[in-house]
Design an enzyme around this catalytic site. Structure first.
Site, PDB file in Angstrom:
ATOM      1  N   ASP A 112      46.468 -49.944 -23.781  1.00 27.82           N
ATOM      2  CA  ASP A 112      46.466 -51.402 -23.729  1.00 27.82           C
ATOM      3  C   ASP A 112      45.078 -51.924 -24.069  1.00 27.82           C
ATOM      4  OD1 ASP A 112      46.634 -54.102 -23.110  1.00 27.82           O
ATOM      5  OD2 ASP A 112      47.938 -53.782 -21.386  1.00 27.82           O
ATOM      6  N   ASP A 310      46.461 -57.414 -29.957  1.00 33.16           N
ATOM      7  CA  ASP A 310      46.861 -56.837 -28.677  1.00 33.16           C
ATOM      8  C   ASP A 310      47.894 -55.745 -28.904  1.00 33.16           C
ATOM      9  OD1 ASP A 310      47.156 -56.599 -25.812  1.00 33.16           O
ATOM     10  OD2 ASP A 310      49.011 -57.724 -25.997  1.00 33.16           O
TER      11      ASP A 310
END
Length: 429
Positions: A112, A310
């Site tokens: 992440d 992201d």
């Protein structure tokens, strides 16, 4: 030494005979046999027969991992295989293998780029998956106390007991964890004393089941904790959701990164220091630049507005004025086909369409996306949707997010020392 090796060889030979009554000395003779792993006489033969397709996929996956390992040895670079979590752990995230503790325990952790601290479910965790890290079996594990400097770097730390505990939210879930340290190994590199959260309680369904590796820019991220080894530089190629094996790759460190790659400057936001902001200046549908209010794309540290890359968000979200402009231009280019909706997607078609390309225009870099990065298809194949949506009407309503579906089969370079982000096409599905 020769006697010892021969003893081992005959031990395996005896095991093979014991496992399969068809494999006897009468049948095989008295000479030493060499067995293929899938031979009925092999002690390593799978207990359940594999189909031809399964065996081919398994061999392909092993070859892929082996080649990445060999390339890392030759080029002195660290390459960690990446897979879609959909098939393996029923999670929409992308996962890598992380080995934790001594002796090592392997977990499939989500990567992440918008989070810093790593965390894994630990034995005894309430609400966690059945796969957990057993800290009691690791000789190098330790829990950090409240006096540790790292305790000030986690969100919402509390010190009711001897351990530094912290709470955080992830998606719609909440976690409680003890701040801990242990050896973490990625590829062939061991990171002793790596700080992470040992989860003791989890609620909600959006927690990656085997933990998370934070690739953000904050003090507890992989970049910060391995700065001397990887120099705050990494890149990845994310495979398609449909890819069944670890065909993607996370390259750690400046060695082996693409030399010729288009880049755009990374922007800093003191209010959200973990995020990778870039300057999105325009969007083109087909050959036409869409009319978007400049304020919808502008970077504003005071409000958090702007555009980020992201790895944890699945579908690209654009602030409402930008999304409506792009959506309407897309519909116009597709033509007169009837538009339907499906869940959160409002631009779907039940007939075959010819989709235009969409180009994100950043400072110094254009990224043109082909249909594979733009369209999702129903399992029956009868419905096709534009895989983008408007930003939700909440705290993130000012943020444009370039998500992982739009990044698939591209090499995304994060070069923090030189403050740049790069994108290049690369097939890794």
């Amino acid at each position: 030494m020769k006697t010892h090796l021969l003893s081992l060889a005959f031990l395996f030979f005896s095991l093979a005979q014991g496992l399969n009554p068809k494999c006897s000395t009468q049948d095989q003779g008295s000479t030493l046999q060499v067995f293929h792993v899938y031979s009925p006489c092999s002690p390593f033969r799978p207990s359940k027969p594999l189909s031809w397709e399964e065996s081919v996929l398994q061999m392909q996956a092993r070859d892929q991992a082996r080649l990445q390992y060999l390339s890392s040895l030759v080029a002195r670079k660290s390459v960690v295989p990446i897979a879609s979590g959909r098939q393996l752990i029923q999670s929409p995230t992308y996962i890598v293998r992380a080995k934790i503790g001594t002796p090592a325990q392997t977990l499939l952790v989500a990567m992440d780029t918008s989070n810093d601290a790593a965390w894994v479910p630990c034995s005894g965790c309430v609400g966690c998956s059945s796969t957990a890290f057993d800290s009691a079996k690791s000789t190098t594990f330790k829990t950090l106390g409240c006096q540790a400097a790292e305790c000030k770097q986690v969100p919402n730390p509390t010190c009711g007991g001897s351990a530094c505990t912290f709470n955080l939210t992830y998606g719609g879930s909440s976690l409680a964890a003890n701040l801990s340290q242990d050896t973490v190994t990625l590829a062939t590199d061991s990171l002793p004393g790596y700080t992470f959260g040992c989860i003791t309680k989890a609620t909600g369904s959006s927690v990656p089941p085997q933990g998370l590796l934070g690739l953000g820019r904050g003090p507890l991220s992989l970049l910060s904790q391995s700065q001397s080894l990887y120099q705050s530089t990494f890149s990845y190629c994310l495979p398609s959701f449909r890819s069944l094996n670890f065909s993607g790759s996370l390259r750690l460190g400046p060695v082996g990164q693409p030399l010729r790659i288009k880049t755009t400057p990374l922007l800093k936001n003191p209010r959200r220091p973990s995020l990778y902001y870039v300057n999105l200046v325009a969007i083109r549908v087909g050959r036409r630049v869409v009319d978007i209010p400049p304020s919808a794309l502008a970077f504003d540290p005071s409000t958090g507005a702007g555009t980020i890359f992201d790895s944890g968000t699945v579908f690209t979200r654009l602030v409402t004025p930008a999304y409506i402009a792009v959506r309407d231009a897309f519909r116009q280019r597709v033509g007169n086909a009837t538009v339907t909706s499906l869940g959160g997607f409002d631009t779907c078609y039940s007939v075959p369409i010819v989709a235009p390309t969409i180009t994100f225009m950043f400072s110094g870099m254009n990224v043109t996306l082909p249909p594979d990065n733009l369209l999702i298809h129903s399992t029956a194949g009868s419905t096709t949707c534009l895989a983008m949506a408007a930003a939700p009407e909440n705290v993130n309503s000012v943020l444009n997010v370039i998500a992982n579906m739009q990044q698939q089969n591209h090499r995304i370079l994060f070069d923090v020392p030189n403050s740049r982000l790069g994108v290049a096409r690369e097939q890794c599905s």
